[in-house]
Design a protein around this motif. Structure first.
Motif: not given
Length: 354
Positions: A102-115, A156-170
């Protein structure tokens, strides 16, 4: 067609296919008589096999050889597997019932299932990860990190986090960014990225003067965060070399090359699994039912995983038509249900942590 077969013909066909799956060689009438039908003579069984061949269920590779199932024969077999074995009855590795830590990340969870689905089936395991478009938005945080840059942290609703740098007005302040975050969280929390994009397009097209400056900036920023990028579904592949263990492939080098190319490029498999994702429950594609000619010698057994009614991705086994359908269907179904349950638990844990 199925209704054209009497009970004896059905029984002989099913036992022949089971023997062929186990032994990987043509099955003859004498062998069937000794193993399963001691009350029937080889000549009687041979006549039934001949009829089954005429109806398209069997094929005779050589005049002196026994018969092997056709795609139609395998389809009949799969459609008549009523009682799939439970996981406890399967001769598979015990770790197949422990998909993740349960401590695995979302992607690690699916990698384990695939294996583990590959190990349990002794075939090639496939898992299609959810596309960004199908992800359900939970909340977002904007932090100003430069004069004209902001860090958008998306959850996301699963707690998955994504980061993105975006341009803004000064002239955009951190206070405004915080207000924009609150606005987007109130407006879009719980919706899929696909539906958010659609709503943003609608709002931009119908923008009126009554939108204040902050709302306009919120819409402008969110279009950058949620915009369509090169985020096509990712595909996990485990156990590709298991194909080399199948005798039907070892004699045809060109077929092997084509299959490995398909597994390496992934695009054809993604297209196939995307079709499975549009179906409800189990999908079994046999031989020519696969859309690509290179996969005509193979079968695909797939089921979807997700949250409640949301189908997020697909878990599948890919291998030769001569596969142990009953056991593999059980493995795929079990793994898909287990992953769905774990995702639901993860969502609950994430909501509690807020």
């Amino acid at each position: 067609m199925t209704h054209a077969l009497d009970e004896r013909s059905q029984t002989i066909l099913l036992e022949l296919i089971r023997d062929h799956i186990e032994k990987a060689e043509p099955v003859g009438s004498r062998s069937l008589s000794k193993s399963h039908f001691k009350n029937l003579s080889p000549a009687t069984i041979r006549n039934v096999m001949s009829d089954l061949e005429e109806m398209g269920y069997l094929h005779q590779p050589h005049r002196s050889a026994g018969r092997v199932p056709t795609d139609q024969g395998y389809r009949f077999f799969v459609n008549h597997i009523i009682d799939f074995p439970t996981l406890e009855k399967l001769n598979i590795p015990s770790n197949s019932d422990k998909p993740v830590n349960k401590k695995q990340s979302f992607d690690e969870l699916l990698e384990t299932a695939c294996s583990q689905v590959s190990e349990s089936s002794h075939q090639t395991g496939l898992v299609m990860l959810p596309s960004f478009s199908n992800t359900r938005f939970h909340h977002i945080q904007f932090t100003k990190v430069g004069l004209q840059e902001a860090l958008a942290v998306f959850y996301s609703e699963l707690g998955v986090m994504q980061n993105k740098i975006i341009p803004i007005e000064s002239d955009v302040s951190q206070e405004q960014l915080t207000s924009i975050s609150k606005y987007l969280n109130n407006e879009f929390s719980g919706k899929t990225i696909k539906s958010i994009r659609s709503e943003l397009v609608h709002r931009i097209q119908n923008e009126k003067e009554h939108y204040d400056q902050l709302t306009k900036k919120a819409i402008a920023l969110s279009t950058q965060v949620f915009k369509e990028e090169d985020q096509s579904e990712s595909l996990l592949v485990e156990g590709s070399l298991n194909i080399l263990d199948q005798p039907e492939f070892t004699v045809d080098l060109e077929k092997i090359k084509a299959l490995f190319k398909t597994l390496e490029e992934k695009s054809k498999l993604i297209k196939l699994l995307d079709l499975c994702l549009q179906q409800d429950g189990l999908t079994v594609l046999i031989g020519e039912e696969n859309s690509d000619e290179e996969m005509n010698g193979c079968s695909l057994i797939a089921n979807n995983y997700g949250l409640e009614d949301d189908k997020m991705g697909t878990i599948a086994v890919f291998g030769p038509k001569r596969m142990d359908y009953g056991n593999i269907i059980s493995v795929v179904n079990h793994t898909a249900k287990k992953v769905s349950k774990l995702l639901s638990e993860r969502k609950m844990e994430f909501n509690k942590s807020l």
